[in-house]
Scaffold this motif. Structure first.
Motif, PDB file in Angstrom:
ATOM      1  N   ARG A  73      -6.991  -1.491   0.538  1.00 16.17           N
ATOM      2  CA  ARG A  73      -7.684  -1.926  -0.675  1.00 16.17           C
ATOM      3  C   ARG A  73      -7.894  -3.442  -0.713  1.00 16.17           C
ATOM      4  O   ARG A  73      -8.904  -3.916  -1.249  1.00 16.17           O
TER       5      ARG A  73
ATOM      6  N   ARG B  87       0.839  -1.207   0.000  1.00 18.66           N
ATOM      7  CA  ARG B  87       0.000   0.000   0.000  1.00 18.66           C
ATOM      8  C   ARG B  87       0.873   1.256   0.000  1.00 18.66           C
ATOM      9  O   ARG B  87       0.586   2.223  -0.715  1.00 18.66           O
TER      10      ARG B  87
ATOM     11  N   TYR C 172      -2.681  -4.184  -4.764  1.00 17.23           N
ATOM     12  CA  TYR C 172      -2.089  -2.854  -4.649  1.00 17.23           C
ATOM     13  C   TYR C 172      -1.329  -2.421  -5.897  1.00 17.23           C
ATOM     14  O   TYR C 172      -0.574  -1.444  -5.865  1.00 17.23           O
TER      15      TYR C 172
END
Length: 334
Positions: free
Chosen positions: A52, A24, A88
């Motif tokens: 995410r 991330r 990611y």
């Protein structure tokens, strides 16, 4: 016999979370370098904070002959790592397929960052999102605004809204998730200061204008671009396209038409493959034939997207080049 030792499972999960945090951070650095949130760097913190991978417990990657499913509960640790790293990556992720057709996806994060920045959200704004998707965009909005109740997201498919609600709760966010026709907005939660669509449309739904406060902003994909409209009142809105191309899944419930049915005879090959010409074709579909569009494109030296705009006035809605009242204007046809 059977099963993984609980301590080992815990170690694996911790390692996966560490990998997610590292991936991330790398994604945030990539978006930072792209300049997507340069006009409003506060979005950086939202992308740093919202995980995410919790919104894409599985997704599909195109491979020869079809798709490969990647998921977070795969028994192979290496496969779980590929899932996290892919979650990611700065790419769109296919999240729902039906008979080989893409129904929903998680958009490219840098495009999401650019759109959220262009939405020009301010503290205290009430925001409506059209197209719940995985719930990730709603989580970013909820984090940015610091109040879940300011965010509403709507989708036609109850399976999508249910999974979005589940993903949001897992990440610690609880905005309003509504099942319904996005083209009709969510009148029970109006008025809104900002409306953002994550699915492409052919026209501007009048319900959105009625549910948006005067001076509010609507950001929506249309004709392979993104148009930012300022709402004057329930009958009037106007704005220009952003510079970036944007390709989204069409709004479910809206009429879907074949976009390649136009005859391109007489249009040179170099124009047919040009992104800006394809944008003009989509924007003028039903109003100009491809040969007329090509003549305009040549005459105006391949205009960039930001030279085009949209005006809604009462029952009329039209697209234009350079000036809403200028010589180049075409009715928007749904």
């Amino acid at each position: 016999m059977g099963g993984q030792d609980p301590d080992t499972r815990g170690d694996d999960r911790a390692a996966l979370e560490d990998l997610a945090a590292s991936a991330r951070a790398a994604l945030v650095r990539d978006i930072d370098r792209s300049g997507a949130w340069a006009a409003d760097p506060v979005w950086r913190e939202a992308f740093e904070a919202v995980p995410r991978h919790l919104f894409v417990p599985y997704y599909y990657v195109g491979v020869v002959g079809g798709y490969e499913r990647r998921w977070g509960e795969h028994p192979d640790p290496a496969a779980r790592e590929r899932w996290v790293r892919g979650a990611y990556a700065d790419t769109p992720l296919a999240t729902r397929l039906r008979d080989g057709e893409l129904l929903t996806s998680s958009s490219q994060p840098s495009l999401m960052a650019m759109m959220l920045t262009a939405l020009e959200v301010a503290d205290g704004d009430r925001v409506l999102e059209i197209g719940a998707g995985t719930g990730y965009n709603a989580a970013l909005l909820a984090h940015r605004l610091g109040d879940d109740d300011l965010v509403t997201t709507v989708d036609l498919d109850p399976e999508i809204t249910e999974s979005a609600r589940r993903h949001l709760a897992a990440a610690g966010y609880h905005p309003a998730v509504v099942t319904g026709d996005g083209a009709r907005g969510v009148p029970g939660r109006a008025p809104f200061d900002r409306i953002i669509a994550t699915c492409t449309l052919r026209v501007v739904p009048r319900a959105w204008l009625a549910q948006c406060r005067p001076g509010g902003r609507i950001l929506m994909p249309l004709a392979t671009g993104l148009v930012a409209l300022t709402v004057r009142d329930a009958e009037h809105a106007e704005g220009r396209f952003l510079h970036t191309p944007a390709y989204f899944v069409p709004l479910r419930g809206a009429e879907r038409r074949e976009t390649e049915a136009q005859g391109l005879g007489g249009v040179p090959q170099r124009a047919r493959g040009d992104d800006l010409f394809r944008f003009l074709l989509a924007l003028t579909r039903g109003s100009l034939d491809p040969q007329e569009a090509y003549a305009l494109w040549e005459r105006e030296n391949a205009p960039l997207r930001e030279r085009y705009g949209i005006t809604v006035s009462g029952e009329r809605a039209w697209a234009w080049l350079d000036d809403p009242e200028g010589p180049y204007a075409w009715p928007l046809t749904g």
